[in-house]
Scaffold this active site. Structure first.
Site, PDB file in Angstrom:
ATOM      1  N   ARG A 257       0.854  -1.195   0.000  1.00 18.61           N
ATOM      2  CA  ARG A 257       0.000   0.000   0.000  1.00 18.61           C
ATOM      3  C   ARG A 257       0.888   1.242   0.000  1.00 18.61           C
ATOM      4  O   ARG A 257       0.877   2.032   0.949  1.00 18.61           O
ATOM      5  CB  ARG A 257      -0.934  -0.025   1.219  1.00 18.61           C
ATOM      6  CG  ARG A 257      -1.719  -1.305   1.397  1.00 18.61           C
ATOM      7  CD  ARG A 257      -2.663  -1.627   0.267  1.00 18.61           C
ATOM      8  NE  ARG A 257      -3.864  -0.824   0.226  1.00 18.61           N
ATOM      9  CZ  ARG A 257      -4.950  -1.048   0.940  1.00 18.61           C
ATOM     10  NH1 ARG A 257      -4.981  -2.040   1.801  1.00 18.61           N
ATOM     11  NH2 ARG A 257      -6.013  -0.296   0.817  1.00 18.61           N
TER      12      ARG A 257
ATOM     13  N   GLN B 126       0.238   2.561  -6.023  1.00 20.79           N
ATOM     14  CA  GLN B 126      -1.148   3.014  -5.896  1.00 20.79           C
ATOM     15  C   GLN B 126      -2.045   2.571  -7.061  1.00 20.79           C
ATOM     16  O   GLN B 126      -3.174   2.143  -6.847  1.00 20.79           O
ATOM     17  CB  GLN B 126      -1.178   4.525  -5.794  1.00 20.79           C
ATOM     18  CG  GLN B 126      -2.151   5.011  -4.762  1.00 20.79           C
ATOM     19  CD  GLN B 126      -1.841   6.429  -4.328  1.00 20.79           C
ATOM     20  OE1 GLN B 126      -1.053   7.127  -4.968  1.00 20.79           O
ATOM     21  NE2 GLN B 126      -2.468   6.863  -3.262  1.00 20.79           N
TER      22      GLN B 126
ATOM     23  N   ASP C 177      -3.305  -0.954  -6.669  1.00 21.34           N
ATOM     24  CA  ASP C 177      -3.885  -1.284  -5.361  1.00 21.34           C
ATOM     25  C   ASP C 177      -5.363  -1.691  -5.492  1.00 21.34           C
ATOM     26  O   ASP C 177      -6.270  -0.879  -5.379  1.00 21.34           O
ATOM     27  CB  ASP C 177      -3.717  -0.060  -4.444  1.00 21.34           C
ATOM     28  CG  ASP C 177      -4.227  -0.299  -3.043  1.00 21.34           C
ATOM     29  OD1 ASP C 177      -4.798  -1.381  -2.785  1.00 21.34           O
ATOM     30  OD2 ASP C 177      -4.058   0.600  -2.199  1.00 21.34           O
TER      31      ASP C 177
ATOM     32  N   SER D  70      -7.848  -1.215  -2.473  1.00 19.46           N
ATOM     33  CA  SER D  70      -8.463   0.118  -2.386  1.00 19.46           C
ATOM     34  C   SER D  70      -9.559   0.287  -3.436  1.00 19.46           C
ATOM     35  O   SER D  70     -10.651   0.768  -3.129  1.00 19.46           O
ATOM     36  CB  SER D  70      -7.420   1.218  -2.607  1.00 19.46           C
ATOM     37  OG  SER D  70      -6.627   1.359  -1.469  1.00 19.46           O
TER      38      SER D  70
ATOM     39  N   TYR E 280      -1.788   1.215   8.294  1.00 12.68           N
ATOM     40  CA  TYR E 280      -2.762   0.221   8.746  1.00 12.68           C
ATOM     41  C   TYR E 280      -2.889   0.193  10.257  1.00 12.68           C
ATOM     42  O   TYR E 280      -1.945   0.489  10.976  1.00 12.68           O
ATOM     43  CB  TYR E 280      -2.330  -1.182   8.314  1.00 12.68           C
ATOM     44  CG  TYR E 280      -2.650  -1.484   6.893  1.00 12.68           C
ATOM     45  CD1 TYR E 280      -3.965  -1.594   6.475  1.00 12.68           C
ATOM     46  CD2 TYR E 280      -1.643  -1.659   5.971  1.00 12.68           C
ATOM     47  CE1 TYR E 280      -4.263  -1.884   5.168  1.00 12.68           C
ATOM     48  CE2 TYR E 280      -1.933  -1.945   4.659  1.00 12.68           C
ATOM     49  CZ  TYR E 280      -3.241  -2.052   4.260  1.00 12.68           C
ATOM     50  OH  TYR E 280      -3.539  -2.337   2.965  1.00 12.68           O
TER      51      TYR E 280
HETATM   52  P1  NAD Z   1      -8.538  -1.934   6.346  1.00 12.08           P
HETATM   53  O1  NAD Z   1      -9.560  -2.408   5.381  1.00 12.08           O
HETATM   54  O2  NAD Z   1      -7.471  -2.875   6.802  1.00 12.08           O
HETATM   55  O3  NAD Z   1      -9.284  -1.404   7.665  1.00 12.08           O
HETATM   56  C1  NAD Z   1     -10.379  -0.519   7.590  1.00 12.08           C
HETATM   57  C2  NAD Z   1     -10.310   0.477   8.739  1.00 12.08           C
HETATM   58  O4  NAD Z   1     -10.562  -0.185   9.990  1.00 12.08           O
HETATM   59  C3  NAD Z   1      -8.962   1.166   8.895  1.00 12.08           C
HETATM   60  O5  NAD Z   1      -9.137   2.562   8.760  1.00 12.08           O
HETATM   61  C4  NAD Z   1      -8.507   0.790  10.304  1.00 12.08           C
HETATM   62  O6  NAD Z   1      -7.830   1.835  10.964  1.00 12.08           O
HETATM   63  C5  NAD Z   1      -9.848   0.505  10.983  1.00 12.08           C
HETATM   64  N1  NAD Z   1      -9.727  -0.292  12.219  1.00 12.08           N
HETATM   65  C6  NAD Z   1      -8.971  -1.399  12.447  1.00 12.08           C
HETATM   66  N2  NAD Z   1      -9.143  -1.834  13.731  1.00 12.08           N
HETATM   67  C7  NAD Z   1     -10.045  -0.980  14.315  1.00 12.08           C
HETATM   68  C8  NAD Z   1     -10.620  -0.903  15.602  1.00 12.08           C
HETATM   69  N3  NAD Z   1     -10.308  -1.777  16.566  1.00 12.08           N
HETATM   70  N4  NAD Z   1     -11.499   0.085  15.831  1.00 12.08           N
HETATM   71  C9  NAD Z   1     -11.820   0.983  14.866  1.00 12.08           C
HETATM   72  N5  NAD Z   1     -11.314   0.974  13.631  1.00 12.08           N
HETATM   73  C10 NAD Z   1     -10.424  -0.010  13.355  1.00 12.08           C
HETATM   74  O7  NAD Z   1      -7.797  -0.631   5.842  1.00 12.08           O
HETATM   75  P2  NAD Z   1      -7.870   0.148   4.446  1.00 12.08           P
HETATM   76  O8  NAD Z   1      -9.183   0.839   4.356  1.00 12.08           O
HETATM   77  O9  NAD Z   1      -7.508  -0.763   3.357  1.00 12.08           O
HETATM   78  O10 NAD Z   1      -6.708   1.213   4.626  1.00 12.08           O
HETATM   79  C11 NAD Z   1      -6.426   1.831   5.861  1.00 12.08           C
HETATM   80  C12 NAD Z   1      -5.348   2.901   5.650  1.00 12.08           C
HETATM   81  O11 NAD Z   1      -4.233   2.366   4.903  1.00 12.08           O
HETATM   82  C13 NAD Z   1      -5.777   4.094   4.841  1.00 12.08           C
HETATM   83  O12 NAD Z   1      -6.581   4.982   5.473  1.00 12.08           O
HETATM   84  C14 NAD Z   1      -4.408   4.650   4.459  1.00 12.08           C
HETATM   85  O13 NAD Z   1      -3.820   5.346   5.520  1.00 12.08           O
HETATM   86  C15 NAD Z   1      -3.635   3.408   4.180  1.00 12.08           C
HETATM   87  N6  NAD Z   1      -3.626   3.171   2.726  1.00 12.08           N
HETATM   88  C16 NAD Z   1      -2.595   3.692   1.998  1.00 12.08           C
HETATM   89  C17 NAD Z   1      -2.599   3.526   0.609  1.00 12.08           C
HETATM   90  C18 NAD Z   1      -1.499   4.048  -0.238  1.00 12.08           C
HETATM   91  O14 NAD Z   1      -0.659   4.758   0.242  1.00 12.08           O
HETATM   92  N7  NAD Z   1      -1.457   3.684  -1.507  1.00 12.08           N
HETATM   93  C19 NAD Z   1      -3.625   2.830  -0.008  1.00 12.08           C
HETATM   94  C20 NAD Z   1      -4.652   2.338   0.757  1.00 12.08           C
HETATM   95  C21 NAD Z   1      -4.632   2.506   2.121  1.00 12.08           C
END
Ligand code: NAD
Length: 372
Positions: free
Chosen positions: A116, A121, A124, A127, A222
């Site tokens: 990620r 990107q 990904d 996402s 994450y």
């Molecule tokens: P995910 O599907 O793994 O998780 C979804 C959400 O659940 C996350 O925001 C996480 O913080 C939240 N979560 C986990 N445990 C929790 C708890 N106990 N209580 C409440 N919330 C909880 O994550 P995702 O949506 O795939 O991505 C999360 C983050 O990863 C993004 O917001 C970003 O910062 C990063 N990301 C970066 C890139 C990139 O740079 N290309 C791409 C995608 C995501």
């Protein structure tokens, strides 16, 4: 290189790995593309559109290919004659699948394990598909809720807007917040990562007060697993907000782990009759106690929906985005018409799970040891 597009076999899977537009661009780069007849039909891409884009559409036995591309998960026995495969493979949840692909000598790339990072990107797929799922979760809940989402001012009176709570403000959660806002609901959001608060507010939603932990966020953005004490404080903080909401959408996940349990059956029993909960973490164990993956469970008079493939509901656009992710990965992996597997490379090594007859990812190897 010869790329073959797989016709998905999973029940209800309507997406396809390459759409005609990406086929055209791959053919333009000198690749040969074969497409299983009917592969794109459910997503709105008929065989003729692939033929026009320059692909060979085949029925019956699949031709030998360098690379098979699929949405997945794809079993080793379904790959057909090929050297490599790119698909969602659920490598940490089903490491045996990766072992079977390795045994067949296939080089396998798991779309879930694309790093990620900014550089990766455009590849990904977690996402891109989470975007579809977050949007669809709101539509699913709205169509089930016996109420409007927006405020309605009519001659027959004023109807108050519905309240939507989104727990987990990652890619899917933020899209759910944006979609619920567009439909006129009063929206609030919550996440364990402090960085999520600003993102929730920037979409016009309220950030619900609850425990947030700097330490919960790793270098990749994450969340990690929270302690039992934090989880207990989360339940206490969320209970009142859950009870006051008409729709709750949960998306909290921790990569490679069981999803955190954030809503108990008791909390759902306290919601108003007719309310709807959509648990997008259903496939990884669910955020709600009563969730059953792939089913709708009714608790009192509240529906708890545990969808596992919401992106299929917007199969046309979800496939278009997925196809762009896959085509970008292919461009990255291929040099002078040959697949180059450099396991030291951050992206290639990050998502390659099987190569030259062996499992080449430590996480998958440990998952396999843990499961035997
Ligand atoms: P995910 O599907 O793994 O998780 C979804 C959400 O659940 C996350 O925001 C996480 O913080 C939240 N979560 C986990 N445990 C929790 C708890 N106990 N209580 C409440 N919330 C909880 O994550 P995702 O949506 O795939 O991505 C999360 C983050 O990863 C993004 O917001 C970003 O910062 C990063 N990301 C970066 C890139 C990139 O740079 N290309 C791409 C995608 C995501």
């Amino acid at each position: 290189m010869h790329i073959r597009v797989h016709r998905e076999t999973q029940p209800d899977q309507r997406r396809v790995a390459l759409v005609p537009r990406t086929v055209k661009s791959l053919v333009g780069q000198g690749h040969r593309v074969s497409v299983a007849s009917g592969a794109g039909t459910a997503a709105g891409y008929p065989d003729e559109a692939y033929t026009e884009a320059g692909a060979d559409v085949f029925s019956g036995s699949p031709p030998e290919a360098d690379l098979v591309v699929a949405v997945g998960p794809l079993e080793a026995d379904d790959v057909g004659p090929a050297r490599g495969v790119i698909a969602f493979l659920d490598p940490l949840g089903s490491p045996q699948r990766v072992a079977a692909l390795a045994e067949r000598g296939l080089t396998a790339f798991a779309m879930e394990l694309i790093p990620r990072t900014t550089k990766a990107q455009a590849m990904d797929a977690l996402s891109s598909q989470a975007t579809s799922a977050g949007y669809e979760a709101v539509l699913l809940a709205a169509s089930r809720l016996p109420r409007f989402l927006p405020m309605m001012m009519t001659a027959a009176g004023t109807i108050r807007p519905a309240k939507v709570l989104v727990i987990g403000a990652g890619v899917a959660g933020l899209q759910a917040i944006a979609t619920a806002r567009r439909l006129g609901a009063v929206v609030s959001g919550y996440d364990i990562r402090p960085a999520a608060a600003e993102q929730v507010k920037s979409l016009g939603a309220t950030f619900v007060g609850g425990p947030v932990e700097e330490a919960a966020e790793d270098a990749g953005g994450y969340a990690g697993e929270v302690t039992e004490d934090t989880r207990r404080r989360q339940l206490e903080a969320l209970a009142g907000h859950v009870a006051a909401s008409d729709i709750v959408i949960t998306t909290a996940q921790v990569p490679g782990r069981r999803a955190p349990r954030l809503i108990t059956t008791g909390m759902i029993e306290d919601m108003k009759p007719g309310s709807v909960v959509v648990d997008l973490a259903a496939a990884s164990g669910g955020n709600c106690e009563p969730t059953v993956a792939g089913e709708t469970v009714v608790v009192g008079e509240v529906a708890v929906i545990g969808p596992t493939d919401l992106a299929s509901n917007t199969a046309g656009d979800a496939s278009e985005m997925y196809a762009r992710n896959v085509a970008t990965l292919i461009e990255y992996l291929v040099s002078d018409g040959q697949l180059v597997v450099d396991l030291e490379d951050e992206i290639t090594g990050g998502c390659c799970v099987a190569h030259e007859g062996a499992i080449v990812d430590d996480r998958v190897r440990s998952a396999l040891e843990g499961s035997s």
